[in-house]
Write a protein that holds these residues in place. Structure first.
Motif, short mmCIF file in Angstrom:
data_model
loop_
_atom_site.label_atom_id
_atom_site.label_comp_id
_atom_site.label_asym_id
_atom_site.label_seq_id
_atom_site.Cartn_x
_atom_site.Cartn_y
_atom_site.Cartn_z
N UNK A 98 0.81 -1.22 0.00
CA UNK A 98 0.00 0.00 0.00
C UNK A 98 0.84 1.28 0.00
N UNK A 99 1.96 1.26 -0.73
CA UNK A 99 2.84 2.42 -0.76
C UNK A 99 2.49 3.43 -1.84
N UNK A 100 1.74 3.01 -2.88
CA UNK A 100 1.47 3.90 -4.01
C UNK A 100 -0.03 4.15 -4.16
N UNK A 101 -0.37 5.24 -4.84
CA UNK A 101 -1.77 5.58 -5.07
C UNK A 101 -2.37 4.80 -6.24
N UNK A 102 -1.54 4.19 -7.08
CA UNK A 102 -2.02 3.51 -8.29
C UNK A 102 -1.25 2.21 -8.49
N UNK A 103 -1.86 1.25 -9.17
CA UNK A 103 -1.08 0.07 -9.57
C UNK A 103 -0.14 0.47 -10.70
N UNK A 104 1.13 0.19 -10.54
CA UNK A 104 2.13 0.65 -11.52
C UNK A 104 3.13 -0.46 -11.82
N UNK A 105 3.83 -0.27 -12.92
CA UNK A 105 5.03 -1.04 -13.20
C UNK A 105 6.20 -0.10 -12.92
N UNK A 106 6.81 -0.18 -11.73
CA UNK A 106 7.82 0.81 -11.35
C UNK A 106 9.15 0.56 -12.05
N UNK A 107 9.90 1.64 -12.24
CA UNK A 107 11.26 1.53 -12.77
C UNK A 107 12.16 2.49 -12.02
#
Length: 526
Positions: free
Chosen positions: A361-370
């Motif tokens: 639960x660290x981000x506001x959106x589901x993402x593919x982080x880089x």
């Protein structure tokens, strides 16, 4: 027609007396506002209302209800000089960015500072030790702490949870309003903009997710006033012979969840335009709580969308027009656990000598982080998605990195909504650990310089004779400072915003003045 605000969240302080909630306004007369409750601010919701004071300080501030002084704060940043009054109905009123307290409490602050030899105060008081009557002048308005100009920041909180509540719900007077709220335009994350005329837009906007769509909304108290936030937003869909509605009303939040303001703001629209627009679907943040649509609105197709926004004074504005939902993720009402995306699970990334670790639960959106390294001491994390909880970065210095620099190494994080600097914590394996709520541009620097003093002058502070001197640091905040007159410790106040250290004379006509200051990296000067 859409249902107007189906979901309302009622906030009730436990009544223990028949006294009205806000019985007296904190500032007498008709007032103007530069900020209202729940506004989208960078990295936080606004936790109160900002009452303008005509660019001046020194306006009398009144207790809004009977109660007692429960807390007193004096610090360089944040609320600066602030008072907290507990009331018998279970609520607390907060008065911040003050110039001074009433004389008895000012003396109390000085005595406590001298007794503890602490310039920064955060004092709690027991019930009825310092009683207050509604209408008592408890302080004078100012520009202290992190204030951007003279005003009173006023809050109304639940005493038990300390969650801020909407003070207009509890009797704070809004006053005359000559500028109705309006929805100016709709924006998409792809850069489309539909301008609204007479409550409608005709351009068909195309989005892959309802979260990619956001509304630009403006409200003021009067035409020359500053833009204010909204209180509630409802979205109504109509397609074929079907209809659905959802929305939110923000009347309270916890400080643990205030970062969710970044999730309510559409990040790509903010990156492109700089505007704080309201996203039309919930993020992964806890606040605000959205109602769920009655029917599935994730199927691709053409929809007629109607928006209804409510201003702080209860005024309503609407706009409607066509939106085409293209095939996409369907988020947030279908399974968001898409391959490679992180919305609830923990993980980590490595970019050569920098490693980033995140929890659930660290981000506001589901993402593919880089995370990629772009130069010797600079990295870029993407995409631009706001952070709800602290991320942990570990940097491994090169083998020739001086040992003396390890405790003075600074990670500087920047995203489109702001920046932050933090000193690293040396680890036993040789790396440096940084905990920061930034997912964007990261760079490493060192603060090896001590704070500097310059230009001692005679003047006044809070209407009393004082010396003042410029105190600043090259990179970090001042965290400790002390003043001695002829060897005796004396109370002083650091105005961090203007980089001035004030030393009240307190009967001293002169003598040997010795000053010391320390920054966050432990660099100290005397």
């Amino acid at each position: 027609m859409p249902h107007i605000f189906i979901v309302l969240f009622c906030i009730i302080c436990v009544e223990s007396s028949a006294q009205p909630l806000i019985a007296v306004q904190p500032i007498a007369g008709e007032v103007d506002y530069s900020g209202t409750f729940g506004e989208l601010r960078s990295h936080h919701f606004h936790s109160g209302v900002d009452i303008r004071t005509g660019g001046q300080t020194g306006w009398p501030i009144r207790a809004v209800q009977d109660g007692y002084l429960s807390r007193m704060v004096v610090k360089p940043g944040g609320f600066g000089w602030a008072l907290y009054i507990n009331h018998p109905n279970g609520c607390t009123s907060v008065y911040a960015h003050l110039e001074d307290f009433q004389p008895e409490w000012h003396t109390l602050a000085e005595e406590r500072a001298t007794a503890t030899r602490s310039n920064t105060l955060d004092i709690y008081f027991g019930a009825n030790v310092h009683p207050v009557r509604a209408g008592d002048t408890i302080a004078w308005s100012g520009n202290s702490g992190g204030s951007g100009g003279p005003h009173l920041h006023f809050e109304w909180r639940d005493s038990e949870t300390q969650e801020p509540l909407n003070p207009f719900t509890f009797g704070l007077h809004y006053g005359e309003d000559s500028y109705p709220p309006r929805i100016l335009a709709l924006h998409t994350a792809e850069g489309q903009k539909a301008t609204i005329k007479e409550g409608r837009w005709s351009q068909v906007l195309t989005v892959h997710s309802w979260q990619d769509l956001s509304a630009e909304i403006k409200d003021k108290k009067h035409p020359e006033g500053l833009n204010l936030g909204i209180q509630a937003l409802e979205i109504h869909w109509k397609w074929d012979d079907k209809q659905a509605t959802h929305g939110f009303e923000l009347d309270r939040f916890s400080f643990d969840d205030t970062r969710c303001a970044d999730g309510l703001m559409q990040p790509e629209v903010h990156r492109i335009t700089g505007l704080r627009t309201y996203r039309l679907a919930p993020s992964l943040g806890n606040i605000p709580i959205w109602s769920a649509p009655e029917l599935d609105v994730s199927h691709p197709g053409l929809y007629t969308v109607t928006l209804t926004a409510k201003a702080s004074n209860g005024e309503i504005t609407q706009a409607s027009g066509p939106v085409e939902l293209l095939p996409g993720s369907g988020y947030p009402w279908t399974d968001p656990l898409l391959p490679g995306k992180v919305d609830v699970q923990s993980g980590n990334l490595q970019a050569e000598d920098l490693r980033m670790v995140w929890n659930r639960n660290s981000f506001t959106d589901p993402i593919v982080p880089s995370l990629s390294k772009v130069s010797d001491r600079k990295w870029q994390a993407s995409p631009d998605v706001p952070v709800l909880r602290s991320l942990v970065y570990f940097w491994t210095p090169p083998s020739d990195y001086p040992e003396a620099w390890r405790s003075k190494t600074v990670l500087i994080g920047r995203d489109p909504r702001g920046s932050y600097r933090i000193v690293g914590d040396p680890q036993s394996n040789g790396s440096l650990r940084f905990s920061i709520k930034i997912f964007g541009e990261m760079s490493i620097d060192q603060d090896l310089e001590a704070p500097t003093f310059s230009g001692l002058k005679t003047g006044s502070f809070q209407g009393r004779p004082a010396w003042y001197i410029t105190l600043k640091d090259n990179l970090l905040d001042i965290v400790n400072y002390d003043a001695y007159v002829d060897g005796a410790w004396t109370w002083a106040y650091y105005d961090a915003k203007n980089r001035r250290l004030y030393i009240p004379k307190q009967g001293h006509s002169g003598g040997l003045l010795r000053l010391s200051a320390e920054d966050e990296a432990g660099n100290r000067t005397t």
